[in-house]
Scaffold this active site. Structure first.
Site, PDB file in Angstrom:
ATOM      1  N   CYS A 161       0.769  -1.253   0.000  1.00  0.00           N
ATOM      2  CA  CYS A 161       0.000   0.000   0.000  1.00  0.00           C
ATOM      3  C   CYS A 161       0.797   1.299   0.000  1.00  0.00           C
ATOM      4  O   CYS A 161       0.724   2.074  -0.947  1.00  0.00           O
ATOM      5  CB  CYS A 161      -0.935   0.019   1.206  1.00  0.00           C
ATOM      6  SG  CYS A 161      -1.925  -1.457   1.402  1.00  0.00           S
ATOM      7  N   LYS A 171      -8.299   6.401   1.456  1.00  0.00           N
ATOM      8  CA  LYS A 171      -7.167   5.980   2.283  1.00  0.00           C
ATOM      9  C   LYS A 171      -5.897   6.724   1.867  1.00  0.00           C
ATOM     10  O   LYS A 171      -5.457   6.633   0.732  1.00  0.00           O
ATOM     11  CB  LYS A 171      -6.952   4.464   2.154  1.00  0.00           C
ATOM     12  CG  LYS A 171      -5.802   3.960   3.039  1.00  0.00           C
ATOM     13  CD  LYS A 171      -5.748   2.437   3.100  1.00  0.00           C
ATOM     14  CE  LYS A 171      -5.018   1.836   1.920  1.00  0.00           C
ATOM     15  NZ  LYS A 171      -4.619   0.429   2.169  1.00  0.00           N
ATOM     16  N   HIS A 173      -2.518   6.763   3.795  1.00  0.00           N
ATOM     17  CA  HIS A 173      -1.476   5.769   4.025  1.00  0.00           C
ATOM     18  C   HIS A 173      -0.063   6.238   3.661  1.00  0.00           C
ATOM     19  O   HIS A 173       0.797   5.440   3.289  1.00  0.00           O
ATOM     20  CB  HIS A 173      -1.798   4.455   3.303  1.00  0.00           C
ATOM     21  CG  HIS A 173      -1.405   3.258   4.126  1.00  0.00           C
ATOM     22  ND1 HIS A 173      -1.776   1.969   3.811  1.00  0.00           N
ATOM     23  CD2 HIS A 173      -0.674   3.166   5.270  1.00  0.00           C
ATOM     24  CE1 HIS A 173      -1.289   1.135   4.709  1.00  0.00           C
ATOM     25  NE2 HIS A 173      -0.628   1.845   5.612  1.00  0.00           N
TER      26      HIS A 173
END
Length: 265
Positions: free
Chosen positions: A29, A82, A84
């Site tokens: 990710c 998201k 991240h």
């Protein structure tokens, strides 16, 4: 997929270009997102693996994101989804060129209900701008994520009218734990994962219709892709590589070769 209907994504492909040999920069990710937003190899910008809630590092402010490139040109910028790339204050998206942010600072499985390491994670906060507005405490909250982010994306587009903007919608799904709204639950032959993909496909359709309503559809580049291959250790919650070797977390084809559709008339 023959199992999961995705009419909205298929329409993007039919009207644009389907890239069949596209690679994420890394099969995990944070690193792949660093590359996506900066155009740099993630190792060069110091982002490795997946950053957790206690991480003290993030994407350095000295690096330049797409948002920071277009913002001085008069573009409104937003991320709903998201992030991240660092949860500590200096690394928040609002410090990296984005005017607006709503969503998660890291993966949705980094919470006390993680099936393998529940004691390792703190409560999962939902952030608006730079403030925590609630805690996602149960799977009912996970089921609302895609719907909430889509609504924010549509609202952002409608507020811009014909003014230029950069909108980044990194959906937390279909990362586990899977969560899907009631309108899509039980609608796919592929099970829960298929239901999640159908809701994401609907999200693509809502965003497209918002662009069309604003009269900017054909002046907008729409990019649909993934940050890495499927997380195969989660079985039927993970999707398929279509025959490519391995998946997320490996540098075989299944880990880094991902779908990419671009509509840019």
């Amino acid at each position: 997929s023959n199992e999961i209907p995705t009419p909205e994504i298929d329409r993007l492909a039919a009207e644009g270009v389907r890239f069949t040999d596209f690679y994420a920069a890394q099969p995990v990710c944070s690193a792949s997102r660093a590359a996506l937003l900066t155009g740099c190899y993630p190792n060069r910008v110091g982002i490795h693996g997946a950053l957790g809630p206690s991480s003290k590092v993030g994407l350095a402010l000295a690096e330049t994101t797409i948002a920071e490139v277009v913002k001085p040109l008069g573009y409104a910028t937003a991320i709903f989804g998201k992030w991240h790339l660092g949860g500590a204050a200096p690394f928040l998206p609002t410090r990296q060129g984005f005017d607006e942010f709503e969503g998660l600072l890291y993966s949705n499985d980094m919470w006390p209900k993680h099936p393998e390491s529940p004691t390792a994670w703190p409560p999962l906060p939902w952030i608006v701008g730079e403030k925590q507005v609630e805690i996602l405490e149960d799977h009912d909250a996970q089921e609302q994520i895609t719907r909430r982010l889509t609504a924010r994306a549509v609202d952002f587009i409608e507020r811009q009218g014909k003014k230029p903007f950069f909108l980044y919608v990194p959906h937390p799904m279909p990362h586990v734990p899977l969560g899907v709204g009631p309108n899509f639950r039980g609608t796919s032959r592929y099970g829960m994962y298929g239901d999640v993909i159908r809701e994401i496909d609907d999200s693509v359709g809502q965003i497209r219709r918002a662009l069309e309503k604003s009269g900017v559809l054909d002046d907008t580049i729409i990019i649909f892709s993934s940050d890495n291959g499927p997380w195969l250790s989660y079985g039927d919650h993970a999707g398929s590589t279509g025959g490519l070797r391995e998946g997320k977390g490996t540098t075989f084809e299944g880990g880094v070769r991902v779908p990419l559709v671009v509509r840019f008339p």
